[in-house]
Design a protein around this motif. Structure first.
Motif, PDB file in Angstrom:
ATOM      1  N   PRO A 228       0.818  -1.229   0.000  1.00  0.00           N
ATOM      2  CA  PRO A 228       0.000   0.000   0.000  1.00  0.00           C
ATOM      3  C   PRO A 228       0.847   1.271   0.000  1.00  0.00           C
ATOM      4  O   PRO A 228       0.533   2.233  -0.714  1.00  0.00           O
ATOM      5  CB  PRO A 228      -0.833  -0.141   1.278  1.00  0.00           C
ATOM      6  N   ALA A 229       1.922   1.283   0.794  1.00  0.00           N
ATOM      7  CA  ALA A 229       2.798   2.459   0.804  1.00  0.00           C
ATOM      8  C   ALA A 229       3.474   2.641  -0.553  1.00  0.00           C
ATOM      9  O   ALA A 229       3.651   3.772  -1.032  1.00  0.00           O
ATOM     10  CB  ALA A 229       3.849   2.317   1.906  1.00  0.00           C
ATOM     11  N   VAL A 234       4.107   5.583  -5.649  1.00  0.00           N
ATOM     12  CA  VAL A 234       4.125   5.529  -7.117  1.00  0.00           C
ATOM     13  C   VAL A 234       3.081   6.483  -7.694  1.00  0.00           C
ATOM     14  O   VAL A 234       3.337   7.164  -8.705  1.00  0.00           O
ATOM     15  CB  VAL A 234       3.898   4.085  -7.601  1.00  0.00           C
ATOM     16  N   ALA A 235       1.917   6.559  -7.075  1.00  0.00           N
ATOM     17  CA  ALA A 235       0.893   7.492  -7.552  1.00  0.00           C
ATOM     18  C   ALA A 235       1.397   8.934  -7.483  1.00  0.00           C
ATOM     19  O   ALA A 235       1.160   9.739  -8.402  1.00  0.00           O
ATOM     20  CB  ALA A 235      -0.394   7.337  -6.734  1.00  0.00           C
ATOM     21  N   GLU A 236       2.110   9.271  -6.411  1.00  0.00           N
ATOM     22  CA  GLU A 236       2.666  10.622  -6.280  1.00  0.00           C
ATOM     23  C   GLU A 236       3.750  10.860  -7.340  1.00  0.00           C
ATOM     24  O   GLU A 236       3.816  11.942  -7.934  1.00  0.00           O
ATOM     25  CB  GLU A 236       3.237  10.812  -4.879  1.00  0.00           C
ATOM     26  N   ASN A 253      11.718   8.696 -15.649  1.00  0.00           N
ATOM     27  CA  ASN A 253      10.911   7.531 -16.037  1.00  0.00           C
ATOM     28  C   ASN A 253       9.616   7.961 -16.714  1.00  0.00           C
ATOM     29  O   ASN A 253       9.019   8.981 -16.344  1.00  0.00           O
ATOM     30  CB  ASN A 253      10.556   6.698 -14.812  1.00  0.00           C
ATOM     31  N   ASP A 254       9.161   7.157 -17.673  1.00  0.00           N
ATOM     32  CA  ASP A 254       7.851   7.394 -18.261  1.00  0.00           C
ATOM     33  C   ASP A 254       6.760   7.058 -17.243  1.00  0.00           C
ATOM     34  O   ASP A 254       6.938   6.167 -16.404  1.00  0.00           O
ATOM     35  CB  ASP A 254       7.649   6.522 -19.502  1.00  0.00           C
ATOM     36  N   PRO A 255       5.609   7.733 -17.305  1.00  0.00           N
ATOM     37  CA  PRO A 255       4.518   7.406 -16.372  1.00  0.00           C
ATOM     38  C   PRO A 255       4.093   5.945 -16.462  1.00  0.00           C
ATOM     39  O   PRO A 255       3.775   5.321 -15.442  1.00  0.00           O
ATOM     40  CB  PRO A 255       3.392   8.357 -16.819  1.00  0.00           C
ATOM     41  N   ILE A 261       5.546  -0.607 -11.445  1.00  0.00           N
ATOM     42  CA  ILE A 261       6.384  -0.979 -10.303  1.00  0.00           C
ATOM     43  C   ILE A 261       5.647  -1.825  -9.266  1.00  0.00           C
ATOM     44  O   ILE A 261       6.158  -2.875  -8.841  1.00  0.00           O
ATOM     45  CB  ILE A 261       6.996   0.283  -9.655  1.00  0.00           C
ATOM     46  N   PRO A 262       4.438  -1.451  -8.807  1.00  0.00           N
ATOM     47  CA  PRO A 262       3.786  -2.304  -7.797  1.00  0.00           C
ATOM     48  C   PRO A 262       3.587  -3.738  -8.280  1.00  0.00           C
ATOM     49  O   PRO A 262       3.771  -4.692  -7.513  1.00  0.00           O
ATOM     50  CB  PRO A 262       2.449  -1.593  -7.554  1.00  0.00           C
TER      51      PRO A 262
END
Length: 719
Positions: A228-229, A234-236, A253-255, A261-262
């Motif tokens: 979750p963290a 990653v969202a930020e 990095n590209d979006p 990553i998760p």
């Protein structure tokens, strides 16, 4: 690389993978210079002793082969590259071969001496990636006590050395692994790196081979309770990446890459959706001379494809071993989020078709433009500056580092370079004997030719072409054919109306004088740096007198000096006034036409220093009975930069103002797009012009505090 060259390269790369043939060279070469390291990072398995590492001569030989191949990107890796005492010599050799270099380091071994040595290498050619594993406490837990501060100190030393050398800003990025010990503090880490002078970050993942989590990374790996963290961070990161601009600290990095990553830590990632280009995109040489690549299980050491001590690089590239390894890559099913081997420009024939159609459309537009009646667009008051060279034998107040670059350039010469100042024809002799290596610092003739042909085809006219900027243009190895070409362009095509050449005249040969005289009907202005005559006044005066005797009626000669406290104006004016044609006398800004004697003020940083320089000019004007700046020409209501004064560095970078000696305000590169398209079609430049029409000066670094005599700020500050 120009668009048609890029299309050809992408097409060959696509066919190389489709046919499993070596039709194109790699995009870059990477070399592990050593596998020794001064640190023992907890997750690292790549550093170990190699009994017989590549020698300096062997590494230079690799670079020589790759340069002849046409590859222009070199990645020196490790281990820790600074463990090699000859690292700077390796980098200097790569720069002489015209490589762009990204050096990956932990930063802890950059002492003052090595920072100063790095500062002698051009920032445009050498970038650094510094490995950072988290905030100070986390980084030190992984790499060793005090290593965070040592890395930051290394960056600070390099920044200070570059500033002392008068260099442009060097790109320094962070390679930062996102792991469970830094995940919650990762956004704050990026903010801290931005404050410490980093230009951006490449977010990395922990590495593994096969299905098992590496034992050494177990304490850093994301387990289910930490996911979750990770998703929140990653969202930020994606939010920042999607909203960032070209200026300031950037996430590289590209979006889409960040979004994977998760899933990587949930074992939910599939093989790369896009084709993997391992085996085509990079040639990777280990420190023992073995050529290696991914074996299909993310294990490079198990993917040996050749040995540079037994084979040439092209033999390795064409070998059956590599061909077989490439087939493994094409069938790879290993979960992977490593974007390093994506090559989106060549991922499909459809993408190449779109590029080809775009280029064909542009070519049709250019041909139609040639058939249109009229003269096209003329830039009123326009001056195009092309920097033939960024080295000079005397330190200009606008770029003192030009002298340091010159000294470094001529250092390998076994003969005294001062001989060339006494007899300038020796410069060409030393060039032909191979004493002088023109691998960097000099604009390629093909670049200059492409710029002029582009403007001609677009019917875009700048009245003045200036062949000079931070350095001495006469040091260029092809100055004679360049001068002939440019004057022919003016005479036959009218792309420009006049030529301006600024020189200290030390290398003004009889051949150059003859070329100028042969085109005596073309308006030309030679501006002589009087400050650069010493200590070769007699030789310089002979060179200049030869020009004065041979020039045509349209050729103007202006002798200029920078104003200083020690200046004796009468001692300078009296010898030169009789030699010139009814010369004008100007202080601050030159007169637009005719021979002249020009006393120039430097443009120091800060209002106080600028005010002092102006005061000195006014004092001198009273002594000489002349008018100080700005003279009889009105100052512009707005900065002319975005409208009239593009300046192109020797390596093709475009800035809008010749006062931008450090290239802080780059707007493009002529090696990737045409100047005419930028000038007439670029949306960002159009918006900048609209902004300047309102505020007077660009809202950019360097511009807001500009007190240059041509800036509207000059009037606002009471100049």
């Amino acid at each position: 690389m120009r668009p048609h060259q890029k299309l050809r390269r992408d097409a060959l790369m696509y066919l190389s993978r489709a046919l499993n043939r070596s039709l194109a060279p790699p995009d870059w070469v990477s070399v592990n210079l050593t596998l020794q390291c001064n640190l023992k990072c907890v997750m690292c398995t790549t550093c170990y002793d190699v009994p017989d590492e590549l020698s300096l001569a062997e590494i230079k030989g690799i670079l020589d082969q790759v340069a002849l191949w046409g590859v222009r990107i070199f990645n020196p890796l490790g281990g820790e590259p600074f463990m090699r005492g000859d690292l700077e010599e390796i980098l200097a050799h790569a720069i002489q071969k015209d490589f762009a270099i990204t050096l990956t380091t932990n930063g802890t071994l950059i002492n003052r001496r090595r920072a100063e040595m790095l500062a002698t290498l051009p920032p445009s050619a050498l970038h650094l990636n510094v490995s950072i594993d988290g905030p100070e406490a986390v980084h030190d837990r992984i790499r060793g006590e005090g290593m965070f501060r040592r890395a930051m100190l290394g960056v600070e030393r390099l920044r200070a050395a570059d500033e002392a050398a008068g260099n442009d800003r060097r790109k320094i990025l962070a390679n930062a692994i996102l792991h469970r010990q830094n995940v919650r503090a990762f956004p704050q880490l990026l903010d801290s790196l931005a404050e410490r002078g980093f230009d951006g970050v490449q977010v990395l993942n922990l590495f593994r081979t096969g299905e098992q989590i590496p034992e050494e990374s177990a304490g850093l790996w994301f387990t289910p309770e930490h996911l979750p963290a990770l998703e929140e961070t990653v969202a930020e990161l994606r939010r920042r990446r999607l909203t960032q601009t070209d200026a300031g600290f950037r996430i590289l990095n590209d979006p889409e890459e960040l979004a994977l990553i998760p899933g990587y830590y949930r074992d939910g990632v599939k093989p790369l959706d896009a084709p993997c280009w391992a085996g085509w995109k990079e040639l990777y040489i280990n420190s023992d001379g073995k050529a290696i690549m991914c074996d299909g299980q993310l294990d490079f050491l198990n993917g040996e494809i050749g040995d540079v001590r037994r084979q040439t690089l092209r033999q390795i590239w064409d070998s059956p071993t590599l061909k077989a390894r490439r087939e493994v890559v094409k069938r790879c099913t290993t979960p992977c989020v490593q974007s390093c081997y994506l090559r989106r420009d060549s991922d499909s024939a459809r993408a190449l078709g779109r590029v080809a159609w775009s280029l064909a459309t542009e070519e049709v537009k250019r041909q139609l433009q040639k058939l249109r009646p009229g003269k096209g667009q003329r830039i009123d008051g326009g001056v195009l500056t092309l920097e033939l060279s960024d080295v000079a034998p005397w330190p200009s107040p606008f770029d003192p580092a030009s002298r340091a670059r010159f000294d470094q350039f001529v250092a390998p010469c076994p003969a005294p370079i001062t001989d060339c100042f006494e007899e300038p024809t020796r410069w060409g002799e030393y060039r032909d004997l191979g004493y002088l290596n023109f691998g960097r610092g000099f604009m390629g003739f093909e670049v200059l030719r492409a710029v002029l042909e582009d403007l001609r085809a677009a019917r875009l006219t700048f009245p003045t072409l200036r062949l000079s900027w931070r350095g001495e243009p006469l040091t260029h190895p092809e100055i004679e054919p360049i001068l002939r070409f440019v004057l022919h362009e003016i005479r036959e095509h009218g792309t420009f109306e006049r030529l301006e050449l600024t020189t200290d005249a030390r290398l003004l040969t009889p051949n150059l004088t003859q070329i100028i005289a042969e085109h005596g009907e073309i308006p030309q202005r030679t501006i002589l740096h009087g400050d650069g005559f010493a200590p070769y006044e007699d030789a310089v005066e002979r060179n200049v007198q030869r020009l004065l005797d041979a020039r045509g009626q349209a050729t103007e000669v202006v002798v200029s000096w920078f104003v200083s406290e020690e200046l004796d104006p009468y001692a300078l004016i009296e010898p030169w006034r009789p030699r010139l044609r009814s010369p004008w006398l100007a202080l601050g800004r030159p007169k637009p036409r005719g021979d002249g004697l020009w006393f120039r003020r430097t443009d120091p940083k800060g209002a106080v220093a600028t005010a002092q320089a102006r005061a000195r000019l006014r004092e001198l004007a009273e002594v000489l009975g002349a008018e100080a700046e700005p003279g009889d020409e009105p100052l512009p209501p707005r900065c002319p930069g975005p409208f009239a004064t593009p300046t192109i560095s020797w390596e093709g970078k475009i800035t809008l103002c010749p006062s931008d000696a450090t290239l802080q305000n780059r707007v493009g590169e002529v090696t990737t797009a045409s100047l005419s398209q930028l000038w007439t079609q670029d949306g960002a430049l159009a918006r900048l012009r609209q902004d300047v029409r309102g505020r007077g000066t660009p809202d950019r670094p360097l511009c807001q505090g500009c007190l240059f005599v041509g800036s509207p700020n000059y009037q606002r500050e009471g100049g």
